[in-house]
Scaffold this motif. Sequence first.
Motif, PDB file in Angstrom:
ATOM      1  N   SER A   1      -0.617   0.491  11.525  1.00 57.14           N
ATOM      2  CA  SER A   1      -1.317   0.233  10.250  1.00 57.14           C
ATOM      3  C   SER A   1      -1.579  -1.250   9.999  1.00 57.14           C
ATOM      4  O   SER A   1      -2.077  -1.615   8.939  1.00 57.14           O
ATOM      5  N   THR A   2      -1.259  -2.107  10.963  1.00 56.29           N
ATOM      6  CA  THR A   2      -1.599  -3.531  10.870  1.00 56.29           C
ATOM      7  C   THR A   2      -2.573  -3.864  11.989  1.00 56.29           C
ATOM      8  O   THR A   2      -3.769  -3.995  11.756  1.00 56.29           O
TER       9      THR A   2
ATOM     10  N   ASN B   1      -7.573  -2.157  14.471  1.00 55.35           N
ATOM     11  CA  ASN B   1      -8.159  -2.343  13.156  1.00 55.35           C
ATOM     12  C   ASN B   1      -9.281  -3.375  13.231  1.00 55.35           C
ATOM     13  O   ASN B   1      -9.294  -4.234  14.113  1.00 55.35           O
TER      14      ASN B   1
ATOM     15  N   ASP C   1       2.496  -4.808   7.085  1.00 60.22           N
ATOM     16  CA  ASP C   1       2.067  -3.977   5.953  1.00 60.22           C
ATOM     17  C   ASP C   1       3.213  -3.255   5.268  1.00 60.22           C
ATOM     18  O   ASP C   1       3.037  -2.751   4.160  1.00 60.22           O
TER      19      ASP C   1
ATOM     20  N   TYR D   1      -1.392  -7.076   5.208  1.00 62.03           N
ATOM     21  CA  TYR D   1      -2.687  -6.480   5.546  1.00 62.03           C
ATOM     22  C   TYR D   1      -2.746  -5.047   5.015  1.00 62.03           C
ATOM     23  O   TYR D   1      -2.015  -4.190   5.481  1.00 62.03           O
ATOM     24  N   HIS D   2      -3.611  -4.820   4.002  1.00 63.24           N
ATOM     25  CA  HIS D   2      -3.746  -3.492   3.382  1.00 63.24           C
ATOM     26  C   HIS D   2      -2.349  -2.888   3.203  1.00 63.24           C
ATOM     27  O   HIS D   2      -2.077  -1.756   3.639  1.00 63.24           O
TER      28      HIS D   2
ATOM     29  N   ARG E   1       2.690  -6.830  -0.554  1.00 61.89           N
ATOM     30  CA  ARG E   1       1.624  -7.666  -1.144  1.00 61.89           C
ATOM     31  C   ARG E   1       2.210  -8.684  -2.114  1.00 61.89           C
ATOM     32  O   ARG E   1       1.788  -9.846  -2.133  1.00 61.89           O
TER      33      ARG E   1
ATOM     34  N   ASN F   1      -6.672  -7.409   1.143  1.00 59.47           N
ATOM     35  CA  ASN F   1      -6.779  -6.091   0.515  1.00 59.47           C
ATOM     36  C   ASN F   1      -8.113  -5.412   0.792  1.00 59.47           C
ATOM     37  O   ASN F   1      -8.283  -4.230   0.500  1.00 59.47           O
ATOM     38  N   ALA F   2      -9.057  -6.151   1.351  1.00 58.71           N
ATOM     39  CA  ALA F   2     -10.368  -5.608   1.703  1.00 58.71           C
ATOM     40  C   ALA F   2     -10.851  -6.313   2.961  1.00 58.71           C
ATOM     41  O   ALA F   2     -10.617  -7.509   3.137  1.00 58.71           O
TER      42      ALA F   2
END
Length: 235
Positions: free
Chosen positions: A28-29, A94, A191, A208-209, A215, A223-224
């Motif tokens: 997820s990163t 990603n 993340d 990252y997200h 965060r 975040n985007a």
Amino acid sequence: MLPGLEIQGFTPPLSLKDFRLIAFDMDSTLINIECVDEIADAVGRKEEVAAITEAAMRGEIADYKESLRRRVALLKGVTVADMERIYTERLQLNPGAERLVQACKAAGLKVLLVSGGFTFFTDRIRDKLGIDFTRSNVLEIRSGPNCGELTGRMVDQPWGDICDGAEKRKMLLETCAQLGISPQQAIAMGDGANDLPMMGEAGLSVAYHAKPKVREQAMVAINAGGLDRLLEVVR
């Protein structure tokens, strides 16, 4: 203002040349999936495993190692062929991953991949991106009858049993020592809650997200957009 980016504790831009190492989490990163969840899908247990993963990443499970052992136990019977299909059909880098790694390498940084995931995937990502150092977990694969199936256990390694948050921090510090640099010359990106120990040591921490807890504590939160948005902050 940079839309989709949160920055705290410094005024951008920084220079990439001020850093000598960048450390990435994988699932997820650097990549788009949580590998343990997708492996569990092969034996119809994705929902059960994903719920544990989500709680662990949010920091709601105190004992990460035990949570990973629980999840890996549910993978018993998954075949190496199943994992190969996950790699070829589901796993993607990603957005911006290759561009960011290339920019860091061009600026003279070494690249470290530290993951609570598995060598089956980290070794392939290492080779694909030309990553310098890795640390992750080894899934035990049965030999003999039913060879090529997961046993539901992991294999201890010379450095320890499981790459959790403490091990990620240790590997970051060891790599800095090996390179003869200060942790302040390292960037750490992740993340989940198990990335916070290494992010807390690095000179620049990047979410990252990420989960809310991550965060809040990171110096940069993307975040985007893709991973390469870091290059808007560190040039």
